[in-house]
Design an enzyme around this catalytic site. Structure first.
Site, PDB file in Angstrom:
ATOM      1  N   HIS A   1       0.865  -1.184   0.000  1.00 31.56           N
ATOM      2  CA  HIS A   1       0.000   0.000   0.000  1.00 31.56           C
ATOM      3  C   HIS A   1       0.900   1.232   0.000  1.00 31.56           C
ATOM      4  CE1 HIS A   1      -3.685   2.345   0.885  1.00 31.56           C
ATOM      5  NE2 HIS A   1      -2.824   3.147   1.500  1.00 31.56           N
ATOM      6  N   CYS A   2       0.751   2.064  -1.018  1.00 32.21           N
ATOM      7  CA  CYS A   2       1.616   3.224  -1.169  1.00 32.21           C
ATOM      8  C   CYS A   2       0.828   4.492  -0.848  1.00 32.21           C
ATOM      9  CB  CYS A   2       2.159   3.297  -2.599  1.00 32.21           C
ATOM     10  SG  CYS A   2       3.292   4.687  -2.853  1.00 32.21           S
ATOM     11  N   PRO A   3       1.123   5.168   0.262  1.00 27.98           N
ATOM     12  CA  PRO A   3       0.399   6.407   0.572  1.00 27.98           C
ATOM     13  C   PRO A   3       0.748   7.545  -0.386  1.00 27.98           C
ATOM     14  CG  PRO A   3       2.162   6.028   2.151  1.00 27.98           C
ATOM     15  CD  PRO A   3       2.095   4.808   1.304  1.00 27.98           C
TER      16      PRO A   3
END
Length: 476
Positions: free
Chosen positions: A196-198
Site C-alpha cells: 500500500h503506497c500512501p
C-alpha cells in the site's frame, strides 16, 4: 337506505373505494409503487475506499500524502518551466523545455492512472457463498458435531512444483488466491498484492503495478533532469554575475535544487528496488517476508519466475491487464421476490406475486368481463338471480383470525358480483350467499358459485386490508 335501493351516486361511492387504479388501494402490488433510483455497487462497497465520478475513480480513504505528492511535482515542475526553461532554451537549446514537458506529462499520467484505478480488489463472498465454504471446511475436517472446533483455514496447491498455501481471509470470507493479501488500510483482499503506497493514495497490485513502476521510473528521470539543469542554470549565471548574484536573480532555482536533492535519492533507490523485483518476478510483500529464493536449486525457489530477466520484465510490463472483478459501476440487482409457500392446497396470493395473478384470483375488483355461471356451469350447483362471477377454489371456511364475524357482517367476504346491461352492481349483505354451516335455520338462500379469495387473510396483511375494505363497503 333500503337494501335494494342502490342509486347512481351510491355506485360511484362503492367503486371509488375499491378502484384498482387508485394509489391507496389495499390490493395494489408494492411493485407498482414508485421505485427508488437504482444504486450502483460502489455506493455500498464494503472496503475503506473513496469513489469519484460515479465510481470511475477509486482511491484509498487516506489521500493526504497523495495531495502532497501532487503539490511537490506540480510546484517543482512549474517553477522549472517558469524560471529556468526560458534562460536555458535561449542559452543552450529549445529542446530542454520540450523534453521536460514530455517527462512531466508522462509522470502525471502514470501517477493518476495508478491512483485512480482498481489495483485488483477481490470481491467478498456473499452470505450463501460463505456458508457453503464453511460447510466445505467442516466436511473436509470431519467436523459434524454441534460443538465449535476451529478447523484449519489453509489449503495447499502446487505451482511449478512448489507447494503454495492459500490462506483464508476472515474479513472477505474467501481463500485468497496465490500472491494475494489483505490490505489493512483499504480493508480489501488485493490480487498479486505488492504494497500500500500512501504517496499514490492507493494499493499497488496486479492491475496497476506496471503504472506504478513507470511512474517512479519516469519521476526519477524528471527529478534528475530538473536537478541537473537547475544546477546548469545557476552555474551559467554565476559565470556572468557571480554566485551570490545568480542566487538573487533566480531564487526559484534554489528551491528546486533543494527539493530535487532530497528527493532524488529515495526516488532513484525505489526505482532500482522495483527494477530488481520485476527482473526476478517478485512482489514487495514476498521480498520483505523472504518467501522465495532467487536460486532455482533451493527448496524455496520462486515458482513464479520464468528463469529469464527479459521474460520476467515482459510479463510484468507488457502482459494483458485483467479486468476489474468488483464491477463497481454496475447496478445492484434487487432481490427476486419469492412466492409464498402454498397452504392447504390453495395458492396464496400475497405481496410477492404479480398483479396479474392477483387479478385472476380476485375478479371482484376487476372491471373486465368475469367468468359467469353460464360460461362455467357446474352440476349440482344453483345460482341466485342474475349470473354472478364465480371462481370456485374449494370448500370455503371463515378466517380463524377474525372472531368478530357474525351472520350480519362476517359474510361479506364472499359477495358475488351481478352483471347487468348497464354495468356492475353489488348485492346487499342480506342478498349475499353464506358459506355452508353459517346459514340461519330455515333460510331460503342456497349456496351458489361463490368466491373464496380471501380465505387466507389471516396469513397475509394485504388480504386483511381488503377484507376490512369490503366490510366497510357492505356496512354502507
Amino acid at each position: 337506505m333500503t337494501p335494494g335501493g342502490g342509486s347512481g351516486p351510491m355506485k360511484d361511492c362503492e367503486y371509488s373505494q375499491i378502484s384498482t387504479h387508485s394509489s391507496s388501494s389495499p390490493m395494489e402490488s408494492p411493485h407498482k409503487k414508485k421505485k427508488a433510483a437504482p444504486k450502483r455497487k460502489w455506493e455500498i462497497f464494503p472496503g475503506r475506499n473513496k469513489f469519484f465520478c460515479n465510481g470511475r475513480i477509486m482511491m484509498a480513504r487516506q489521500t493526504g500524502v497523495f495531495y502532497l505528492t501532487l503539490v511537490l511535482i506540480l510546484v517543482t515542475s512549474g517553477l522549472f518551466f517558469a524560471f529556468d526553461c526560458p534562460y536555458l532554451s535561449e542559452k543552450i537549446t529549445p529542446a530542454i523545455p520540450a523534453v521536460g514537458g514530455i517527462l512531466f506529462f508522462f509522470v502525471m499520467g502514470t501517477l493518476l492512472r495508478t491512483s485512480f484505478s482498481d489495483p485488483g480488489v477481490l470481491p467478498r463472498a456473499t452470505p450463501d457463498e460463505a456458508a457453503d465454504l464453511e460447510r466445505q471446511i467442516d466436511i473436509a475436517n470431519g467436523s459434524s458435531s454441534g460443538g465449535y472446533r476451529p478447523p484449519p483455514r489453509t489449503k495447499e496447491v502446487i505451482i511449478n512444483g512448489q507447494t503454495v498455501k492459500l490462506k483464508y481471509c476472515f474479513t472477505c470470507k474467501i481463500f485468497r488466491p496465490p500472491r494475494a493479501s489483505h490490505c489493512s488500510l483499504c480493508d480489501n483482499c488485493v490480487e498479486r498484492f505488492d504494497h500500500h503506497c500512501p504517496w499514490v493514495g492507493n494499493c499497488v497490485g496486479k492491475r496497476n503495478y506496471r503504472f506504478f513502476y513507470m511512474f517512479i521510473l519516469s519521476l526519477s528521470f524528471l527529478t534528475v533532469f530538473i536537478f541537473a539543469f537547475v544546477i546548469t542554470h545557476i552555474i551559467l549565471r554565476s559565470q556572468q554575475a557571480g554566485f551570490l548574484n545568480a542566487l538573487k536573480d533566480s531564487p526559484a532555482s534554489v528551491l528546486e535544487a533543494v527539493v530535487c536533492f532530497f528527493s532524488v535519492w529515495s526516488i532513484v533507490g525505489l526505482s532500482g528496488f522495483h527494477t530488481y523485483l520485476i527482473s526476478s518476478n517478485q512482489t514487495t510483500n514476498e521480498d520483505i517476508k523472504g518467501s522465495w529464493s532467487n536460486k532455482r536449486g533451493k527448496e524455496n525457489y520462486n515458482p513464479y519466475s520464468y528463469g529469464n530477466i527479459f521474460t520476467n520484465c515482459c510479463a510484468a510490463l507488457c502482459g494483458p491487464i485483467s479486468p476489474s472483478l468488483i464491477d463497481r459501476r454496475g447496478f445492484i440487482q434487487p432481490d427476486t421476490p419469492q412466492p409464498t409457500a402454498p397452504s392447504n392446497g390453495i395458492t396464496m396470493y400475497g405481496a410477492t406475486q404479480s398483479q396479474s395473478n392477483m387479478a385472476a384470483a380476485t375478479p371482484l375488483l376487476q372491471s373486465e368481463h368475469s367468468i359467469t355461471s353460464e360460461e362455467l356451469s357446474l352440476p349440482g350447483k344453483t345460482t341466485i338471480g342474475a349470473p354472478c362471477a364465480t371462481l370456485t377454489l374449494g370448500q370455503p371456511t371463515p378466517p380463524s383470525s377474525m372472531p368478530n364475524l357474525s351472520s350480519e357482517t362476517g359474510l361479506t367476504d364472499m359477495i358475488p358480483l351481478k352483471e347487468e346491461h348497464e354495468g356492475h352492481q353489488f348485492l346487499t349483505p342480506e342478498e349475499a350467499p353464506s358459506p355452508p354451516g353459517m346459514l340461519p335455520a330455515g333460510s331460503p338462500i342456497t349456496h351458489s358459485h361463490t368466491m373464496h379469495v380471501l380465505s387466507l387473510a389471516s396469513q397475509d396483511s394485504l388480504h386483511e386490508d381488503s377484507v376490512r375494505g369490503l366490510v366497510k363497503l357492505s356496512s354502507v
